[in-house]
Design a protein around this motif. Structure first.
Motif, PDB file in Angstrom:
ATOM      1  N   ARG A 114      11.056  45.655  29.438  1.00  0.00           N
ATOM      2  CA  ARG A 114      10.267  45.772  30.672  1.00  0.00           C
ATOM      3  C   ARG A 114       9.487  44.492  30.939  1.00  0.00           C
ATOM      4  N   ARG A 115       8.967  43.873  29.883  1.00  0.00           N
ATOM      5  CA  ARG A 115       8.216  42.629  30.048  1.00  0.00           C
ATOM      6  C   ARG A 115       9.125  41.502  30.541  1.00  0.00           C
ATOM      7  N   ILE A 116      10.323  41.393  29.966  1.00  0.00           N
ATOM      8  CA  ILE A 116      11.275  40.377  30.411  1.00  0.00           C
ATOM      9  C   ILE A 116      11.642  40.591  31.873  1.00  0.00           C
ATOM     10  N   ALA A 117      11.901  41.834  32.249  1.00  0.00           N
ATOM     11  CA  ALA A 117      12.251  42.149  33.630  1.00  0.00           C
ATOM     12  C   ALA A 117      11.118  41.757  34.569  1.00  0.00           C
ATOM     13  N   LYS A 118       9.899  42.079  34.192  1.00  0.00           N
ATOM     14  CA  LYS A 118       8.732  41.803  35.044  1.00  0.00           C
ATOM     15  C   LYS A 118       8.492  40.302  35.199  1.00  0.00           C
ATOM     16  N   THR A 119       8.536  39.558  34.097  1.00  0.00           N
ATOM     17  CA  THR A 119       8.207  38.127  34.151  1.00  0.00           C
ATOM     18  C   THR A 119       9.310  37.293  34.774  1.00  0.00           C
ATOM     19  N   ASN A 120      10.549  37.803  34.797  1.00  0.00           N
ATOM     20  CA  ASN A 120      11.664  37.024  35.338  1.00  0.00           C
ATOM     21  C   ASN A 120      12.225  37.591  36.634  1.00  0.00           C
ATOM     22  N   GLY A 121      11.589  38.615  37.180  1.00  0.00           N
ATOM     23  CA  GLY A 121      12.031  39.192  38.437  1.00  0.00           C
ATOM     24  C   GLY A 121      13.404  39.846  38.351  1.00  0.00           C
ATOM     25  N   LEU A 122      13.698  40.489  37.222  1.00  0.00           N
ATOM     26  CA  LEU A 122      14.990  41.134  37.021  1.00  0.00           C
ATOM     27  C   LEU A 122      14.844  42.648  37.128  1.00  0.00           C
ATOM     28  N   GLN A 123      15.964  43.316  37.343  1.00  0.00           N
ATOM     29  CA  GLN A 123      15.993  44.762  37.229  1.00  0.00           C
ATOM     30  C   GLN A 123      15.910  45.104  35.744  1.00  0.00           C
ATOM     31  N   ILE A 124      15.311  46.236  35.422  1.00  0.00           N
ATOM     32  CA  ILE A 124      15.172  46.637  34.016  1.00  0.00           C
ATOM     33  C   ILE A 124      16.539  46.786  33.370  1.00  0.00           C
ATOM     34  N   LYS A 125      17.534  47.324  34.090  1.00  0.00           N
ATOM     35  CA  LYS A 125      18.863  47.503  33.493  1.00  0.00           C
ATOM     36  C   LYS A 125      19.528  46.163  33.193  1.00  0.00           C
ATOM     37  N   ASP A 126      19.281  45.132  34.019  1.00  0.00           N
ATOM     38  CA  ASP A 126      19.849  43.808  33.748  1.00  0.00           C
ATOM     39  C   ASP A 126      19.202  43.171  32.518  1.00  0.00           C
ATOM     40  N   ALA A 127      17.871  43.307  32.422  1.00  0.00           N
ATOM     41  CA  ALA A 127      17.166  42.776  31.252  1.00  0.00           C
ATOM     42  C   ALA A 127      17.594  43.527  29.994  1.00  0.00           C
ATOM     43  N   ASP A 128      17.811  44.839  30.113  1.00  0.00           N
ATOM     44  CA  ASP A 128      18.251  45.659  28.988  1.00  0.00           C
ATOM     45  C   ASP A 128      19.604  45.183  28.472  1.00  0.00           C
ATOM     46  N   VAL A 129      20.537  44.941  29.380  1.00  0.00           N
ATOM     47  CA  VAL A 129      21.871  44.471  28.992  1.00  0.00           C
ATOM     48  C   VAL A 129      21.772  43.115  28.300  1.00  0.00           C
ATOM     49  N   ALA A 130      20.962  42.213  28.859  1.00  0.00           N
ATOM     50  CA  ALA A 130      20.831  40.870  28.286  1.00  0.00           C
ATOM     51  C   ALA A 130      20.244  40.921  26.877  1.00  0.00           C
ATOM     52  N   VAL A 131      19.178  41.688  26.698  1.00  0.00           N
ATOM     53  CA  VAL A 131      18.540  41.778  25.380  1.00  0.00           C
ATOM     54  C   VAL A 131      19.497  42.391  24.366  1.00  0.00           C
ATOM     55  N   LYS A 132      20.176  43.457  24.752  1.00  0.00           N
ATOM     56  CA  LYS A 132      21.100  44.108  23.823  1.00  0.00           C
ATOM     57  C   LYS A 132      22.278  43.198  23.473  1.00  0.00           C
ATOM     58  N   MET A 133      22.755  42.401  24.419  1.00  0.00           N
ATOM     59  CA  MET A 133      23.838  41.456  24.126  1.00  0.00           C
ATOM     60  C   MET A 133      23.380  40.410  23.122  1.00  0.00           C
ATOM     61  N   VAL A 134      22.171  39.883  23.301  1.00  0.00           N
ATOM     62  CA  VAL A 134      21.644  38.868  22.381  1.00  0.00           C
ATOM     63  C   VAL A 134      21.480  39.469  20.984  1.00  0.00           C
ATOM     64  N   ILE A 135      20.914  40.666  20.906  1.00  0.00           N
ATOM     65  CA  ILE A 135      20.712  41.304  19.601  1.00  0.00           C
ATOM     66  C   ILE A 135      22.048  41.575  18.912  1.00  0.00           C
ATOM     67  N   ASP A 136      23.014  42.119  19.652  1.00  0.00           N
ATOM     68  CA  ASP A 136      24.327  42.419  19.071  1.00  0.00           C
ATOM     69  C   ASP A 136      25.009  41.161  18.551  1.00  0.00           C
ATOM     70  N   GLU A 137      24.954  40.084  19.319  1.00  0.00           N
ATOM     71  CA  GLU A 137      25.604  38.844  18.893  1.00  0.00           C
ATOM     72  C   GLU A 137      24.878  38.215  17.713  1.00  0.00           C
ATOM     73  N   LEU A 138      23.547  38.280  17.706  1.00  0.00           N
ATOM     74  CA  LEU A 138      22.773  37.760  16.578  1.00  0.00           C
ATOM     75  C   LEU A 138      23.112  38.515  15.298  1.00  0.00           C
ATOM     76  N   LEU A 139      23.195  39.843  15.381  1.00  0.00           N
ATOM     77  CA  LEU A 139      23.561  40.645  14.214  1.00  0.00           C
ATOM     78  C   LEU A 139      24.976  40.342  13.741  1.00  0.00           C
ATOM     79  N   ALA A 140      25.898  40.147  14.683  1.00  0.00           N
ATOM     80  CA  ALA A 140      27.277  39.813  14.312  1.00  0.00           C
ATOM     81  C   ALA A 140      27.319  38.477  13.561  1.00  0.00           C
ATOM     82  N   CYS A 141      26.567  37.500  14.030  1.00  0.00           N
ATOM     83  CA  CYS A 141      26.524  36.195  13.364  1.00  0.00           C
ATOM     84  C   CYS A 141      25.936  36.312  11.959  1.00  0.00           C
ATOM     85  N   LEU A 142      24.867  37.081  11.818  1.00  0.00           N
ATOM     86  CA  LEU A 142      24.240  37.256  10.505  1.00  0.00           C
ATOM     87  C   LEU A 142      25.169  37.979   9.545  1.00  0.00           C
ATOM     88  N   ARG A 143      25.919  38.977  10.035  1.00  0.00           N
ATOM     89  CA  ARG A 143      26.877  39.688   9.183  1.00  0.00           C
ATOM     90  C   ARG A 143      27.987  38.761   8.694  1.00  0.00           C
TER      91      ARG A 143
END
Length: 119
Positions: free
Chosen positions: A32-61
């Motif tokens: 919600r904070r990312i969406a608010k500070t960057n003028g994004l829809q919450i669902k767009d910010a949600d997708v972006a954050v989850k993509m970053v987390i998923d890729e970071l975890l894949a790299c660490l694995r």
């Protein structure tokens, strides 16, 4: 009950990290904070954050380290097991196994910004 802007109560707990519970963001509050500070829809910010987390975890694995400019390096390393000669509970010898742990090595820029110094 006193609630802060992120929907968290201002109750102080005694566990590690819980002392600042009113200053700790959940993933949803962070989105919600990312969406608010960057003028994004919450669902767009949600997708972006989850993509970053998923890729970071894949790299660490895969055993890769991820360098993020301004944040630092996130990677894994193996912490060696220990042998305790006297276990307080059983009275005998106790061994712990090697385990893989995640470590963040902060960048100089991050450390300086937390101290209020400009690099």
């Amino acid at each position: 009950m006193d609630i802060n802007e992120y929907g968290k109560s201002n109750i102080v707990y005694t566990k590690k990290f819980a002392e600042n519970r009113d200053r700790t963001l959940t993933q949803n509050a962070f989105i919600r904070r990312i969406a608010k500070t960057n003028g994004l829809q919450i669902k767009d910010a949600d997708v972006a954050v989850k993509m970053v987390i998923d890729e970071l975890l894949a790299c660490l694995r895969e055993g890769l380290c991820v360098k993020l400019q301004g944040l630092g390096t996130i990677g894994t390393y193996t912490r060696k097991g220990r042998v305790l000669e006297h276990n307080a509970i059983t009275g005998g010898r106790c061994e712990s196994q090697d385990k893989t742990v995640v470590k963040l090595v902060p960048s100089q820029k991050l450390n300086a910004s937390l101290r209020g110094v400009e690099i």
